[in-house]
Design an enzyme around this catalytic site. Structure first.
Site, PDB file in Angstrom:
ATOM      1  N   GLY A   1       0.828  -1.211   0.000  1.00 38.47           N
ATOM      2  CA  GLY A   1       0.000   0.000   0.000  1.00 38.47           C
ATOM      3  C   GLY A   1       0.861   1.258   0.000  1.00 38.47           C
TER       4      GLY A   1
ATOM      5  CE1 TYR B   1      -8.981   2.882   8.182  1.00 40.62           C
ATOM      6  CE2 TYR B   1      -9.398   5.099   8.977  1.00 40.62           C
ATOM      7  CZ  TYR B   1      -8.516   4.138   8.541  1.00 40.62           C
ATOM      8  OH  TYR B   1      -7.169   4.427   8.456  1.00 40.62           O
TER       9      TYR B   1
ATOM     10  N   GLY C   1      -1.448 -12.301  17.311  1.00 36.13           N
ATOM     11  CA  GLY C   1      -1.175 -13.698  17.666  1.00 36.13           C
ATOM     12  C   GLY C   1       0.183 -14.133  17.141  1.00 36.13           C
TER      13      GLY C   1
ATOM     14  CE1 TYR D   1       4.498 -21.924   9.223  1.00 39.21           C
ATOM     15  CE2 TYR D   1       5.027 -21.408   6.930  1.00 39.21           C
ATOM     16  CZ  TYR D   1       5.343 -22.039   8.137  1.00 39.21           C
ATOM     17  OH  TYR D   1       6.498 -22.761   8.239  1.00 39.21           O
TER      18      TYR D   1
ATOM     19  CE1 TYR E   1      -4.584 -10.732  21.418  1.00 40.28           C
ATOM     20  CE2 TYR E   1      -2.467 -11.831  21.155  1.00 40.28           C
ATOM     21  CZ  TYR E   1      -3.840 -11.833  21.028  1.00 40.28           C
ATOM     22  OH  TYR E   1      -4.478 -12.939  20.527  1.00 40.28           O
TER      23      TYR E   1
ATOM     24  CG  ASP F   1      -7.884 -11.660   3.620  1.00 35.14           C
ATOM     25  OD1 ASP F   1      -7.628 -10.959   4.629  1.00 35.14           O
ATOM     26  OD2 ASP F   1      -9.035 -11.814   3.182  1.00 35.14           O
TER      27      ASP F   1
END
Ligand code: UDP
Length: 311
Positions: A10, A145, A102, A62, A159, A56
């Site tokens: 982007g 958004y 994660g 992974y 987290y 995506d």
């Protein structure tokens, strides 16, 4: 250093790829090209320090091997994009941020979230300091958004607090420069491509709403400094030079040396009336402030669009 950049193809993600490669990082650029563009990273293909993965990030991510940093920049980012892609925008801010966090936890990587001045919504405090909680309609058209990014900030802090992930949050204010899509609907590419084509400048509403525009190289410097800092709470990065959209239309004409009509269009729902970053915190803890004057940044961006649009 080995760094994953989501949304790396982007506008901002690709500039971050460049910067981190210059700093010696091995960069993994992840993008599904919904709003990203391979043209933004074409010059990096074949570079030993660079890998591109089409993925995506709302699906399980992974990445083999160790990771030192994850910069989570994947998201539609212009009002017309998130109006056209409301579910994807909500999913990438929520599910995508969850997947990226994660991964950061599993790899022991530092995590930096691209948040936004949109968390302040249509602000009732001016300029906006980080302590301000904002004024956002959860059910309005921009809410997809704004609320996704607000959730992303909440998840990032959770987290950090609960799992001890080493996190950073940058609140990015209006930024412009080369590699914006000329048709992404935002005011800078809209006015610059209109100026280059000799078309009228489309001002939404009466043009009295304000914005404060930051050139991309200044923003990237601020983000890089935040990544290296120890600050876990959000930091505004943007240029406090505020103007009305009508004033901006005038400046674009002066810089491009053209005289154009102003074409009035309806003001989109929930369009913030004022926006200006309070950058006291970035100055204090990052020793950062923007350097590129509007005129210079606009000239660089005009040059980019002129080539891109073959004008
Ligand atoms: N705007 C405009 N003409 C355009 C595009 C945008 O007058 O062709 C206005 C828009 O209503 C907003 C401001 O310019 O008040 C900045 O819009 P942009 O989409 O660039 O970003 P925002 O800050 O609203 O996310």
């Amino acid at each position: 250093m080995r760094t994953l950049i989501t949304g790396g193809a982007g506008f901002l993600g690709s500039h971050l790829c460049d910067r981190l490669i210059t700093e010696g990082h091995d960069v993994i650029c992840m993008d599904n090209l919904i709003t990203g563009d391979m043209d933004n990273i074409a010059h990096l293909i074949g570079n030993q320090q660079f890998t591109y993965i089409n993925h995506d990030v709302t699906e399980y991510i992974y990445v083999a091997g160790e990771l030192d940093n994850i910069l989570h920049f994947a998201s539609p980012a212009s009002p017309i994009d998130y109006l056209e892609l409301p579910i994807q925008t909500l999913k990438v801010g929520s599910l995508g941020t969850h997947k990226a966090l994660g991964l950061a936890k599993a790899k022991g990587a530092r995590f930096l979230l691209a948040s936004t001045s949109e968390v302040y919504g249509d602000p009732l405090v001016h300029p906006q300091p980080e302590e301000y909680f904002g004024n956002v309609s959860p059910i309005g058209p921009r809410g997809v958004y704004d609320e996704a990014k607000r959730f992303a900030e909440a998840l990032t802090m959770a987290y950090h607090r609960y799992h001890g992930v080493d996190t950073r949050i940058v609140r990015i204010f209006n930024t412009y420069g080369p590699r914006m899509r000329s048709n992404d609907g935002r005011v800078v590419p809209a006015f610059l491509s209109q100026a280059l084509r000799g078309e009228g400048l489309t001002v939404f509403g009466d043009g009295s709403q304000t914005r404060s525009f930051c050139y991309v190289s200044d923003l990237i410097e601020g983000i890089y400094r935040l990544l290296l800092s120890e600050e876990h709470e959000p930091v505004n990065v943007g240029n406090p030079y505020e103007m009305t959209i009508l004033e901006f239309a005038q400046k674009v004409q002066e810089i491009a040396n053209v005289e154009l009509q102003v074409v009035t269009k309806p003001l989109p729902q929930d369009d913030p009336k004022i926006r200006q970053p309070d950058i006291t915190k970035a100055k204090e803890i990052l020793d950062w402030s923007p350097k590129v004057p509007l005129e210079e940044g606009i000239r660089e961006t005009l040059h980019y669009f002129k080539i891109k649009l073959k004008l």
